[in-house]
Enzyme design. Structure first.
Site, PDB file in Angstrom:
ATOM      1  N   GLU A  40      37.993  65.706  87.314  1.00 23.54           N
ATOM      2  CA  GLU A  40      38.520  65.631  88.683  1.00 23.54           C
ATOM      3  C   GLU A  40      40.025  65.891  88.713  1.00 23.54           C
ATOM      4  O   GLU A  40      40.531  66.547  89.640  1.00 23.54           O
ATOM      5  CB  GLU A  40      38.186  64.262  89.287  1.00 23.54           C
ATOM      6  CG  GLU A  40      36.700  64.133  89.634  1.00 23.54           C
ATOM      7  CD  GLU A  40      36.209  62.708  89.715  1.00 23.54           C
ATOM      8  OE1 GLU A  40      37.043  61.794  89.896  1.00 23.54           O
ATOM      9  OE2 GLU A  40      34.983  62.499  89.585  1.00 23.54           O
TER      10      GLU A  40
ATOM     11  N   TYR B 216      37.023  53.882  90.109  1.00 28.43           N
ATOM     12  CA  TYR B 216      35.977  53.769  89.089  1.00 28.43           C
ATOM     13  C   TYR B 216      35.722  52.338  88.615  1.00 28.43           C
ATOM     14  O   TYR B 216      34.554  51.950  88.435  1.00 28.43           O
ATOM     15  CB  TYR B 216      36.281  54.688  87.908  1.00 28.43           C
ATOM     16  CG  TYR B 216      35.863  56.116  88.163  1.00 28.43           C
ATOM     17  CD1 TYR B 216      34.594  56.567  87.792  1.00 28.43           C
ATOM     18  CD2 TYR B 216      36.706  57.015  88.798  1.00 28.43           C
ATOM     19  CE1 TYR B 216      34.185  57.867  88.047  1.00 28.43           C
ATOM     20  CE2 TYR B 216      36.312  58.323  89.060  1.00 28.43           C
ATOM     21  CZ  TYR B 216      35.055  58.744  88.682  1.00 28.43           C
ATOM     22  OH  TYR B 216      34.649  60.028  88.946  1.00 28.43           O
TER      23      TYR B 216
END
Length: 408
Positions: free
Chosen positions: A137, A95
């Protein structure tokens, strides 16, 4: 939570970002692949060349910025992204890479408009979204691994059978020989196939599971993707599966993922209509077979559209649905039938899907619609259902790309 100042700034820059969204995402991918080439393995380069991924990301950015003060509205979009990320094995450390290059792309495209205050707000907004996605997730990864036989990452499965379904489509039946069961999937989900191509390194591919859960195997039905013309190569992995993979071979497979699913308990409340175009049959057939196996009492309508009898795949299984319950109706539509197709009555009618067909054949005023297929088919179905005043809450579909492409 986002600060009030950040929300205010994001709202102010949303029109400018929306106007330049695809330019921003193109710059983003260029920067990221150049500076962090290790992440290139997660991205289908065919979708990069077609512009599909750039448009999809642009749509996602616009949706996020437009709902910056109502993040609950993004729940379905977050679930789609989280499922996709888990199918590819995306981890929290990826990310910051995305955030770095996304902010740099915004700064490059917006120029003087990308002040430190604007970039700070965009960075804060991205950080909050990243935390939401990472949290979801992590839940998915835990769910996958906690099932009997469940796993994260990739697991080698054996090709037990390879069955031609049409001139273009072949089914691969995958089984486990490691003593561990295959966890059940939700009807409509997909698995990820990782192929070490001998010539061209490539990214993993997602293929819908085309049979119902609980069979003891996973079945994927893969269309051989031909090139658009003589100078354009066909689909790298689809052709490799067709030509080079045989029964007894092993392939690396990720656990089932995907949010485009159906629950037999919830589907019992009102009629269900499945509209399948081409290879879009795969997730819908899994759903329909699951409802029939669960003895769902609600009326089920299944329309399968194909070009002609040569490329009509899994039609016998669709027809078999109607023999298993009085509440099931099926229909086959060919848009380019051959004379032999018509003589052999392989289809119920010829032509394209139309408003009149949906209006006359389905209980459109009350039914839930599940549809999947090529982009023109999807756009046509979506337009027809909107004309018939079918509420968005009763439309369920799987589509790659920003919704604007579907509704244009």
């Amino acid at each position: 939570m986002l600060s009030e100042k950040t929300i205010e700034i994001v709202k102010q820059i949303t029109p400018s970002v929306a106007a330049n969204a695809e330019t921003i995402t193109c710059k983003f991918y260029q920067r990221m692949f150049a500076e962090n080439p290790e992440v290139k393995a997660f991205f289908n380069q065919a979708h990069q060349h077609s512009g599909g991924q750039q448009k999809a990301l642009a749509g996602a950015i616009c949706a996020y910025f437009s709902n910056i003060d109502n993040l609950e509205a993004l729940g379905p979009a977050v679930e789609l992204v989280a499922q996709k990320h888990c199918s590819l094995g995306i981890q929290p450390e990826h990310y910051p890479i995305v955030g770095k290059h996304l902010l740099a792309a915004i700064k490059e495209v917006m120029g003087d408009g990308a002040t430190e205050e604007v970039l700070g707000a965009a960075g804060e907004a991205y950080g909050v979204l990243a935390e939401i996605c990472i949290g979801r997730e992590n839940e998915i990864y835990q769910q996958q691994k906690s099932q009997p036989g469940g796993w994260n990452g990739y697991r080698e499965l054996v090709v037990d059978r390879k069955v031609p379904e049409s001139d273009e489509v072949t089914s691969f039946y995958l089984t486990a020989d490691d003593g561990q069961p295959l966890p059940d999937h939700l009807p409509g989900q997909y698995i990820t196939v990782q192929i070490e191509h001998p010539v061209t390194p490539t990214s993993p591919r997602n293929y819908s599971l085309s049979d119902q859960p609980g069979t003891g195997y996973y079945r994927i039905s893969v269309k051989r993707e031909a090139g658009a013309d003589d100078d354009t190569p066909g689909g790298l992995i689809s052709n490799y599966l067709h030509d080079a993979i045989s029964p007894g071979d092993r392939i690396s497979v990720g656990p089932p993922c995907g949010e485009f699913t159906i629950c037999p308990m919830r589907a019992a409340d009102r009629p269900v209509v499945f509209l399948a175009g081409g290879i879009g049959i795969t997730p819908l057939l899994s759903m329909a077979k699951t409802l029939v196996a669960a003895k769902t009492e609600a009326p089920i309508y299944f329309l399968q559209a194909a070009r002609n009898g040569n490329v009509h795949a899994l039609g016998s299984e669709v027809q078999e649905l109607a023999t298993q319950g009085t509440n099931v109706q099926t229909r086959v539509l060919y848009d380019s039938p051959s004379e032999r197709d018509l003589a052999d009555k392989k289809c119920d009618s010829a032509g394209m899907i139309s408003k009149e067909l949906i209006q006359d054949w389905t209980p459109f005023a009350t039914a839930d619609f599940y549809f999947c297929g090529p982009k023109p088919f999807m756009a046509s179905v979506h337009s027809i259902l909107k004309d018939l005043v079918v509420d968005d809450s009763r439309m369920h579909y799987e589509f790659f790309g920003p919704k604007a492409e579907l509704t244009a």
